[in-house]
Design an enzyme around this catalytic site. Structure first.
Site, PDB file in Angstrom:
ATOM      1  N   GLY A   1       4.214  10.618   2.887  1.00 16.88           N
ATOM      2  CA  GLY A   1       4.227   9.945   1.835  1.00 16.88           C
ATOM      3  C   GLY A   1       3.066   9.713   1.075  1.00 16.88           C
ATOM      4  O   GLY A   1       1.983   9.839   1.597  1.00 16.88           O
TER       5      GLY A   1
ATOM      6  N   THR B   1      -2.562   7.913   6.167  1.00 13.72           N
ATOM      7  CA  THR B   1      -1.202   7.244   6.343  1.00 13.72           C
ATOM      8  C   THR B   1      -1.416   5.692   6.219  1.00 13.72           C
ATOM      9  O   THR B   1      -2.444   5.170   6.892  1.00 13.72           O
ATOM     10  CB  THR B   1      -0.449   7.426   7.631  1.00 13.72           C
ATOM     11  OG1 THR B   1       0.836   6.407   7.825  1.00 13.72           O
ATOM     12  CG2 THR B   1      -1.164   7.214   9.127  1.00 13.72           C
ATOM     13  N   ILE B   2      -0.467   5.152   5.550  1.00 16.62           N
ATOM     14  CA  ILE B   2      -0.617   3.512   5.263  1.00 16.62           C
ATOM     15  C   ILE B   2      -0.285   2.768   6.589  1.00 16.62           C
ATOM     16  O   ILE B   2      -0.644   1.608   6.810  1.00 16.62           O
ATOM     17  CB  ILE B   2       0.248   3.004   4.172  1.00 16.62           C
ATOM     18  CG1 ILE B   2       1.515   3.179   4.428  1.00 16.62           C
ATOM     19  CG2 ILE B   2      -0.209   3.520   2.855  1.00 16.62           C
ATOM     20  CD1 ILE B   2       2.556   2.504   3.291  1.00 16.62           C
ATOM     21  N   ASP B   3       0.485   3.298   7.364  1.00 18.28           N
ATOM     22  CA  ASP B   3       0.991   2.934   8.517  1.00 18.28           C
ATOM     23  C   ASP B   3       0.041   2.754   9.695  1.00 18.28           C
ATOM     24  O   ASP B   3       0.187   1.778  10.546  1.00 18.28           O
ATOM     25  CB  ASP B   3       2.372   3.685   9.182  1.00 18.28           C
ATOM     26  CG  ASP B   3       3.217   3.822   8.341  1.00 18.28           C
ATOM     27  OD1 ASP B   3       3.640   2.743   7.577  1.00 18.28           O
ATOM     28  OD2 ASP B   3       4.017   4.801   8.376  1.00 18.28           O
TER      29      ASP B   3
ATOM     30  N   MET C   1       6.405  -2.795   4.480  1.00 17.33           N
ATOM     31  CA  MET C   1       6.399  -1.425   5.076  1.00 17.33           C
ATOM     32  C   MET C   1       6.145  -1.258   6.601  1.00 17.33           C
ATOM     33  O   MET C   1       5.098  -1.875   6.970  1.00 17.33           O
ATOM     34  CB  MET C   1       6.110  -0.227   4.390  1.00 17.33           C
ATOM     35  CG  MET C   1       6.752   0.217   3.080  1.00 17.33           C
ATOM     36  SD  MET C   1       5.980   1.370   2.241  1.00 17.33           S
ATOM     37  CE  MET C   1       7.453   1.808   0.951  1.00 17.33           C
ATOM     38  N   GLY C   2       6.708  -0.308   7.583  1.00 23.75           N
ATOM     39  CA  GLY C   2       6.106  -0.114   8.940  1.00 23.75           C
ATOM     40  C   GLY C   2       7.439  -0.488   9.485  1.00 23.75           C
ATOM     41  O   GLY C   2       7.852  -1.364   9.989  1.00 23.75           O
ATOM     42  N   ARG C   3       8.061   0.814   9.965  1.00 18.10           N
ATOM     43  CA  ARG C   3       9.158   0.765  10.626  1.00 18.10           C
ATOM     44  C   ARG C   3       8.966   0.864  12.244  1.00 18.10           C
ATOM     45  O   ARG C   3       9.772  -0.086  12.818  1.00 18.10           O
ATOM     46  CB  ARG C   3       9.829   2.256  10.705  1.00 18.10           C
ATOM     47  CG  ARG C   3      11.215   2.495  11.118  1.00 18.10           C
ATOM     48  CD  ARG C   3      12.267   1.880   9.803  1.00 18.10           C
ATOM     49  NE  ARG C   3      13.688   2.073   9.982  1.00 18.10           N
ATOM     50  CZ  ARG C   3      14.725   1.446   9.697  1.00 18.10           C
ATOM     51  NH1 ARG C   3      14.367   0.575   8.541  1.00 18.10           N
ATOM     52  NH2 ARG C   3      15.795   1.624   9.809  1.00 18.10           N
TER      53      ARG C   3
ATOM     54  N   GLU D   1       9.916  -4.388   7.915  1.00 14.95           N
ATOM     55  CA  GLU D   1      11.030  -3.591   7.591  1.00 14.95           C
ATOM     56  C   GLU D   1      11.573  -3.309   9.072  1.00 14.95           C
ATOM     57  O   GLU D   1      12.901  -3.084   9.105  1.00 14.95           O
ATOM     58  CB  GLU D   1      10.963  -2.358   6.635  1.00 14.95           C
ATOM     59  CG  GLU D   1       9.828  -1.317   7.420  1.00 14.95           C
ATOM     60  CD  GLU D   1      10.027   0.153   6.198  1.00 14.95           C
ATOM     61  OE1 GLU D   1      10.973   0.271   5.619  1.00 14.95           O
ATOM     62  OE2 GLU D   1       9.076   0.752   6.640  1.00 14.95           O
TER      63      GLU D   1
ATOM     64  N   GLN E   1       3.266  -0.767  -2.595  1.00 15.76           N
ATOM     65  CA  GLN E   1       2.227  -1.174  -1.466  1.00 15.76           C
ATOM     66  C   GLN E   1       1.484   0.199  -0.988  1.00 15.76           C
ATOM     67  O   GLN E   1       0.412   0.376  -0.262  1.00 15.76           O
ATOM     68  CB  GLN E   1       2.899  -1.903  -0.369  1.00 15.76           C
ATOM     69  CG  GLN E   1       3.867  -0.838   0.309  1.00 15.76           C
ATOM     70  CD  GLN E   1       4.666  -1.914   1.398  1.00 15.76           C
ATOM     71  OE1 GLN E   1       4.430  -2.583   2.447  1.00 15.76           O
ATOM     72  NE2 GLN E   1       5.822  -2.209   1.214  1.00 15.76           N
TER      73      GLN E   1
END
Lengths: 405, 405
Positions: free
Chosen positions: A11, A140-142, A186-188, A243, A298
């Site tokens: 992503g 990664t944004i995560d 976001m962030g599973r 999320e 985001q």
């Protein structure tokens, strides 16, 4: 003299191109060791189809500079998983292409899955004595990669989230009537980005009043009770939810909504947990409710790019190149924090086999208020990462980003 | 010597506080004519409950300056419609309060409905020979007020929309697979803000490839055909739609989705037209589809504030004060454009009775491509309004906005 190739995968983030800038400009400096600098188009997947570009030819200095502030993936990206079996025919196919292009240095900018690619390629290269050095540049944004203080891309996304949540709080508070605004972030599996909502608070008691991460179980009845309690001291509530929040059985909250019904076309409705919680609050409390899904912006916005993040992303890219030139391979560039005087980051190298396919979550001790709040430790950790605004060159009133037609 | 009171009403914008700044700083200059400067809390509705504040006391210079870049409504807002019947008891109640506070100047910053308030109050004042001058300062992201070139708030919202659509296009284009991304933009009846999506295009053929405004009828079959045609020259499509698009019978497209079913709690599902079109495309074309609702941030974000917009908003506020001091009442401040050399805006006054409750739509001649595109005339009109970025003072990595606790 060997050539270098670089690709982007997974992503987009606000600064993945900043890492690309770091790789390219460092490579351009070493004209005695690196001849051509190639870019894979759409990562390893595009490269397998013969898609690549000569970056020295297509990258005039102004485009190279514009990369530093351009969000997204300039070279295009892919979500392509290499086979587990290193005897698969795709490997000799790939390395034949590397040999044809005389590649000696391979850089892959990406997250978890991309590090899996780096791991497999470097293991294959070792087994088959291929003379190519393979390095992963994290992004990664995560912020969920292990063995690094944080990941490039997180700081800017966190800043976007914090600034947006702050403004949503301003928007929600203009009327005098009771309201709940649910912001889905976001962030599973890892709640780093949702936790960044806490940075929006300007004073004690300010919004967001409740923050829920996927690291803990989410109880719907407790949530309604939390909201009711928050109304005792405030009229307009902003709530941040990841999320990926789920109940104690592991069922995602968004799955409750998706079970509800079908859309006009007879398909399962697909909405997020924010929409579900909006409907839940509406059905239980007599207040105005709204949900806002921050959505793709985001991860792809440069409005709120963090200068710290952008600089570190570039540093990771250039550090990767110098490490490869020193003979390193099968490594991911990592960040090491020095807090002894003030915030400082130096780059290191970690074994990519250890990093790939693992996930770093927010420490449970940083989640407070029975799973509704975030501790000062997180704020101290995250605040340095969102500092500074890069100067964005403008054209016709909008950011002048680099792009390929 | 008389006192001044100012209030804000209707939905927030990025620059409504900039107009408030304009009113206050101009009022502070006229110490020989204006004694106290009051702010209504939550507009006329809050004022009726006795809620107001002394702005000279609560507004140190740094807060006044911070107002210039603070989105939202610093004084709080309301959606309160005064009775049509000027003999209603609410009018003497209000004017008694004005008399108690010795108010000689009344300013109301808002859109259509707020101008209705200004109209009614000024007509009542004339009929009852109340010595109070009543002026409206326009603001609305919708840009739908008549008799003014444009409205403060539109430029910043348009810039936010254009920059976000540009970044959504970047995000959508990172993968090599066919995709449609539908961006739903505010504007129930007037498509000005959706039209601003066109400003995101960096070159001919760039995204957004399709733009649909509520000024024309929307045909679902034609839409599918438009998308299929666009795929002939591009893999990743971004489509902008106004929340208010409707079919030829006048039925809103979002109503189709809302008829579909009920949520988990047995209520009618409430989603926008973007979600509906996402499902429509998914059911008809075998491609990846996503919808993004820009949501409240398009009206409350200062990320992409336009310096031109912010300055004009302040100018409208200060012009209103000088006009009232000269004896004007029952007027709305308007913008008059001079394009003779380069873009220049001067302020004027228009009769507020003529402005209120009317709506200015995008001229049909500016909508091209059978209702799928926007003409160069719109671009020429809108581009000057999004120019310039104000310097945003930062604190802890985030904008340092003015706020009341």
């Amino acid at each position: 003299m060997k050539n270098l190739i670089v690709g982007q995968s997974g992503g987009p983030t606000a600064v993945i191109n900043s890492s690309l800038y770091g790789v390219i400009q460092e490579a351009f400096l070493h004209t005695d060791e690196i001849e051509n600098v190639y870019g894979m188009i759409n990562g390893i997947e595009g490269f397998l189809k013969g898609k690549y570009t000569d970056l020295r030819a297509e990258m005039p200095p102004e485009t190279l500079q514009a990369l530093r502030i351009t969000p997204g993936a300039y070279l295009g990206s892919c979500r392509y998983k290499l086979p587990e079996d290193l005897n698969d025919t795709v490997y000799p196919e790939l390395f034949n292409r590397f040999r044809e292009l005389n590649i000696g240095y391979f850089f892959y900018i990406g997250g978890n899955d991309s590090m899996d690619t780096v791991s497999k390629l470097s293991r294959y290269a070792t087994e088959h004595r291929e003379e190519i050095r393979i390095i992963g540049i994290p992004k990664t944004i995560d912020n969920d990669l292990i063995n690094t203080d944080h990941t490039p891309g997180f700081g800017s996304a966190a800043k976007y989230v914090a600034a947006s949540v702050c403004e949503i709080g301003i928007d929600a508070s203009v009327y005098d009537t009771k309201s709940v605004t649910i912001v889905e972030i976001m962030g599973r599996h890892a709640g780093w980005l949702t936790a960044a909502g806490v940075l929006a608070r300007k004073f004690k008691g300010d919004n967001p009043v409740l923050i829920y991460l996927p690291e803990t179980d989410f109880d719907q009845e407790q949530f309604i009770a939390d909201v009711q309690k928050a109304f005792q001291s405030k009229n307009n509530l902003v709530v941040c939810v990841s999320e990926g929040i789920h109940d104690k059985t592991g069922k995602f909250i968004c799955e409750y909504e998706n079970e509800a019904g079908t859309d006009t076309f007879g398909h399962k409705m697909l909405t997020g947990c924010g929409k579900y919680l909006e409907n839940l609050v509406k059905s239980r409390l007599n207040v105005k409710v709204r949900s806002v899904e921050l959505n793709v912006n985001q991860r792809c916005s440069a409005f709120a790019q963090s200068l710290t993040d952008s600089r570190e992303a570039a540093k990771a890219g250039s550090f990767g190149v110098t490490a490869a030139l020193k003979g390193e391979t099968g490594k991911m560039v990592s960040f090491i924090r020095d807090n002894s005087v003030s915030y400082d980051i130096s780059c290191g190298l970690v074994d990519v086999d250890e990093v790939c396919n693992k996930e770093k979550c927010v420490p449970l001790s940083w989640i407070t208020g029975n799973g509704t709040d975030i501790s000062q430790e997180f704020i101290d950790y995250a605040l340095p990462l969102i500092q500074g605004n890069p100067a964005i060159p403008m054209k016709s009133g909008l950011p002048n980003y680099a792009y390929r037609k």
